[in-house]
Design a protein around this motif. Structure first.
Motif, PDB file in Angstrom:
ATOM      1  N   LEU A  47       0.824  -1.207   0.000  1.00  0.00           N
ATOM      2  CA  LEU A  47       0.000   0.000   0.000  1.00  0.00           C
ATOM      3  C   LEU A  47       0.858   1.258   0.000  1.00  0.00           C
ATOM      4  CD1 LEU A  47      -2.786  -1.048   2.564  1.00  0.00           C
ATOM      5  CD2 LEU A  47      -3.027  -0.809   0.090  1.00  0.00           C
ATOM      6  N   PHE A  48       1.889   1.285   0.845  1.00  0.00           N
ATOM      7  CA  PHE A  48       2.765   2.455   0.885  1.00  0.00           C
ATOM      8  C   PHE A  48       3.471   2.665  -0.454  1.00  0.00           C
ATOM      9  CE2 PHE A  48       3.040   1.843   5.688  1.00  0.00           C
ATOM     10  CZ  PHE A  48       2.257   2.963   5.964  1.00  0.00           C
ATOM     11  N   LYS A  95      -3.875   4.994  -3.794  1.00  0.00           N
ATOM     12  CA  LYS A  95      -4.243   3.600  -3.550  1.00  0.00           C
ATOM     13  C   LYS A  95      -4.784   3.422  -2.133  1.00  0.00           C
ATOM     14  CE  LYS A  95      -4.449  -0.875  -4.291  1.00  0.00           C
ATOM     15  NZ  LYS A  95      -5.437  -1.452  -5.230  1.00  0.00           N
ATOM     16  N   ILE A  96      -4.116   4.066  -1.165  1.00  0.00           N
ATOM     17  CA  ILE A  96      -4.561   3.973   0.231  1.00  0.00           C
ATOM     18  C   ILE A  96      -5.964   4.558   0.372  1.00  0.00           C
ATOM     19  CG2 ILE A  96      -4.097   4.749   2.603  1.00  0.00           C
ATOM     20  CD1 ILE A  96      -1.091   4.788   1.811  1.00  0.00           C
ATOM     21  N   LEU A  97      -6.193   5.712  -0.250  1.00  0.00           N
ATOM     22  CA  LEU A  97      -7.501   6.359  -0.173  1.00  0.00           C
ATOM     23  C   LEU A  97      -8.576   5.485  -0.827  1.00  0.00           C
ATOM     24  CD1 LEU A  97      -6.514  10.056  -0.984  1.00  0.00           C
ATOM     25  CD2 LEU A  97      -7.155   9.109   1.238  1.00  0.00           C
ATOM     26  N   LYS A  98      -8.225   4.847  -1.935  1.00  0.00           N
ATOM     27  CA  LYS A  98      -9.171   3.970  -2.625  1.00  0.00           C
ATOM     28  C   LYS A  98      -9.590   2.815  -1.707  1.00  0.00           C
ATOM     29  CE  LYS A  98      -9.683   1.467  -7.020  1.00  0.00           C
ATOM     30  NZ  LYS A  98      -9.917   0.090  -6.541  1.00  0.00           N
ATOM     31  N   MET A 102      -5.547   3.288   9.556  1.00  0.00           N
ATOM     32  CA  MET A 102      -4.260   3.500  10.236  1.00  0.00           C
ATOM     33  C   MET A 102      -3.111   3.596   9.248  1.00  0.00           C
ATOM     34  SD  MET A 102      -4.305   1.459  13.881  1.00  0.00           S
ATOM     35  CE  MET A 102      -5.460   0.137  13.559  1.00  0.00           C
ATOM     36  N   VAL A 103      -3.203   2.886   8.145  1.00  0.00           N
ATOM     37  CA  VAL A 103      -2.194   3.041   7.085  1.00  0.00           C
ATOM     38  C   VAL A 103      -2.224   4.480   6.583  1.00  0.00           C
ATOM     39  CG1 VAL A 103      -1.486   2.334   4.773  1.00  0.00           C
ATOM     40  CG2 VAL A 103      -2.285   0.610   6.402  1.00  0.00           C
ATOM     41  N   LEU A 104      -3.441   5.002   6.397  1.00  0.00           N
ATOM     42  CA  LEU A 104      -3.590   6.394   5.964  1.00  0.00           C
ATOM     43  C   LEU A 104      -3.034   7.352   7.023  1.00  0.00           C
ATOM     44  CD1 LEU A 104      -4.690   8.575   4.061  1.00  0.00           C
ATOM     45  CD2 LEU A 104      -6.908   8.334   5.216  1.00  0.00           C
ATOM     46  N   MET A 105      -3.306   7.069   8.301  1.00  0.00           N
ATOM     47  CA  MET A 105      -2.797   7.914   9.387  1.00  0.00           C
ATOM     48  C   MET A 105      -1.274   7.973   9.368  1.00  0.00           C
ATOM     49  SD  MET A 105      -5.424   6.715  12.411  1.00  0.00           S
ATOM     50  CE  MET A 105      -4.443   7.408  13.761  1.00  0.00           C
ATOM     51  N   VAL A 106      -0.636   6.815   9.227  1.00  0.00           N
ATOM     52  CA  VAL A 106       0.826   6.777   9.181  1.00  0.00           C
ATOM     53  C   VAL A 106       1.332   7.543   7.961  1.00  0.00           C
ATOM     54  CG1 VAL A 106       2.841   5.279   8.901  1.00  0.00           C
ATOM     55  CG2 VAL A 106       1.015   4.626  10.487  1.00  0.00           C
ATOM     56  N   GLU A 107       0.685   7.362   6.845  1.00  0.00           N
ATOM     57  CA  GLU A 107       1.082   8.046   5.615  1.00  0.00           C
ATOM     58  C   GLU A 107       1.007   9.567   5.784  1.00  0.00           C
ATOM     59  OE1 GLU A 107       2.203   8.506   1.521  1.00  0.00           O
ATOM     60  OE2 GLU A 107       2.378   6.827   2.921  1.00  0.00           O
ATOM     61  N   LYS A 108      -0.005  10.037   6.516  1.00  0.00           N
ATOM     62  CA  LYS A 108      -0.205  11.473   6.693  1.00  0.00           C
ATOM     63  C   LYS A 108       0.428  12.015   7.969  1.00  0.00           C
ATOM     64  CE  LYS A 108      -2.325  13.696   4.331  1.00  0.00           C
ATOM     65  NZ  LYS A 108      -1.893  14.502   3.163  1.00  0.00           N
ATOM     66  N   GLY A 109       1.059  11.129   8.768  1.00  0.00           N
ATOM     67  CA  GLY A 109       1.707  11.579   9.994  1.00  0.00           C
ATOM     68  C   GLY A 109       0.747  11.936  11.112  1.00  0.00           C
ATOM     69  N   VAL A 110      -0.433  11.327  11.108  1.00  0.00           N
ATOM     70  CA  VAL A 110      -1.437  11.553  12.154  1.00  0.00           C
ATOM     71  C   VAL A 110      -1.361  10.408  13.158  1.00  0.00           C
ATOM     72  CG1 VAL A 110      -3.906  11.780  12.653  1.00  0.00           C
ATOM     73  CG2 VAL A 110      -2.952  12.771  10.556  1.00  0.00           C
ATOM     74  N   THR A 111      -1.284  10.717  14.458  1.00  0.00           N
ATOM     75  CA  THR A 111      -1.168   9.682  15.483  1.00  0.00           C
ATOM     76  C   THR A 111      -2.498   9.487  16.204  1.00  0.00           C
ATOM     77  OG1 THR A 111      -0.573  11.205  17.273  1.00  0.00           O
ATOM     78  CG2 THR A 111       1.220  10.402  15.860  1.00  0.00           C
TER      79      THR A 111
END
Length: 426
Positions: free
Chosen positions: A363-364, A370-373, A406-415
């Motif tokens: 995904l990364f 792709k993550i958003l999809k 959570m994959v999206l959170m990590v990608e965007k730097g949101v904890t």
């Protein structure tokens, strides 16, 4: 009778804290300063935006939002407010109140508009002269919550002009003067440069004011030392826990003097059995423990202290004194936040240390679109599953969605801390 407020002020320049509007060179981390105020016994923080352009204004708004996400004390926002949209930005950033400048002609119309939209209880006005009071005497009382008086010379006659409660700015500390003015029913609190000084002992001042008959928001214990059952040496063991995470940090002992000192100062103070003397945790290391709560157990012979820990608790440099494993049996973690944090940590590790064949790394590698999809697809799967009377499929799909989220959170730097802090404000 309401307690009197001790109000600190943070001046914001380019997303950082500066000493005051005329001294802009020395900058400090905003969140670090707000956390110190939060722990020290401050009742409210005023956040003043000193920006000179829109880009800097947005940085300062983000800094205020971070303060409100991470500290417990309430905030009021002010500075650079020109229109209703600016009031809304500060309230949406988490401020409970907005301060309008009484020296600006446009403030009169803005007060009416903002009060009608957001409520009078959210509106304050700062004053350096009394002219504004005379111009607005017909409507001001019904449209604002409080005045912020910037010049103590205005006090002479102020209470005869307007019944609106006020906070007074006093820049130099004189206990007798502070005590005298706080005895007025109309004054709600004080602010000033001496309060902004992080070395000033706020809790001591509040205790002294309480002793002199002023109602302050400080610790008023429901139990006294005489209610506890100390051991043969006159000591009560104290278990110390991080107030946010619940992690047990250390165990120490209190005697009557350290118990009363802790309540009076707001800093955890213990009795050292080896040195046979009192010790304030962090006095030499700077790793203070600020009290959030003290609770006695069912037998009244042990204290549980929940604290805000500065730095680490253990003298070895470990976060907690409990780090020497004796035995451990594998178990499935059920604590919801701990599960989320553990999974988040694994996903974050995959991003930093890719593993061949990992779906997370796939995904990364494919990127944000792709993550958003996948997040969108999994959200749709929840909707479809929820139409089924059997909730098992719904649980499965929600779990899938949370993983991809959570994959999206990590990608965007949101904890998760960002998320829980945001939810806590709502």
């Amino acid at each position: 009778m309401e307690h009197k407020n001790i109000v600190a002020t943070i001046y914001l320049k380019d997303g950082m804290a500066v000493k005051n509007p005329t001294e802009l060179d020395v900058k400090q981390d905003v969140l670090e300063l707000a956390s110190v105020y939060d722990d020290s016994g401050i009742d409210k923080i005023i956040c003043y935006d000193l920006s000179t352009d829109d880009e800097e204004h947005e940085k300062n708004i983000l800094a205020i939002r971070e303060i409100n996400r991470n500290v417990q004390v309430k905030t009021a926002g002010g500075g650079n407010i020109k229109r209703l949209e600016d009031v809304k930005k500060l309230l949406y950033a988490g401020c409970v109140e907005v301060i309008l400048n009484g020296s600006k002609p446009e403030t009169i119309d803005l007060i009416k508009e903002a009060s009608a939209r957001f409520g009078a209880e959210k509106m304050l006005v700062s004053l350096a002269t009394v002219d504004f009071l005379f111009k607005t005497k017909d409507f001001l009382q019904d449209n604002i919550h409080e005045l912020l008086i910037m010049n103590k010379n205005l006090l002479e006659g102020l209470e005869n002009i307007s019944p609106i409660p006020y906070i007074l700015q006093i820049d130099e500390y004189d206990f007798d003067y502070v005590l005298g003015i706080l005895k007025s029913d109309q004054i709600r609190g004080i602010s000033g440069q001496f309060i902004n000084d992080t070395n000033f002992n706020i809790m001591q001042m509040k205790s002294d004011l309480s002793d002199a008959g002023v109602k302050m928001d400080n610790f008023e214990p429901k139990l006294s030392w005489s209610d506890l059952k100390p051991d043969s040496q006159g000591l009560v063991p104290t278990v110390v826990q991080d107030f946010q995470t619940g992690e047990v940090l250390m165990v120490a002992y209190m005697n009557e003097e350290s118990f009363n000192t802790t309540i009076r100062t707001g800093k955890m103070t213990y009795y050292s059995r080896s040195r046979q003397s009192l010790w304030v945790k962090g006095e030499t290391s700077g790793h203070f423990q600020f009290v959030k709560s003290l609770t006695a157990d069912c037998d009244f012979d042990t204290i549980l202290a929940k604290v805000s820990q500065v730095g680490v608790a253990c003298h070895t440099g470990a976060p907690s004194c409990f780090h020497n494993e004796i035995v451990k049996k594998e178990y499935i973690e059920r604590n919801p936040l701990k599960v989320f944090e553990d999974v988040y940590a694994v996903i974050s590790d995959r991003k930093q240390h890719p593993k061949e064949g990992s779906y997370t790394n796939y995904l990364f590698d494919k990127g944000l679109d792709k993550i958003l999809k996948k997040v969108g697809e999994e959200a749709t799967e929840i909707v479809i599953a929820a139409k089924n009377p059997d909730s098992e499929e719904t649980k499965y799909e929600i779990s899938d969605f949370l993983y991809h989220m959570m994959v999206l959170m990590v990608e965007k730097g949101v904890t998760w801390e960002d998320i829980t802090s945001e939810l806590a404000q709502r």
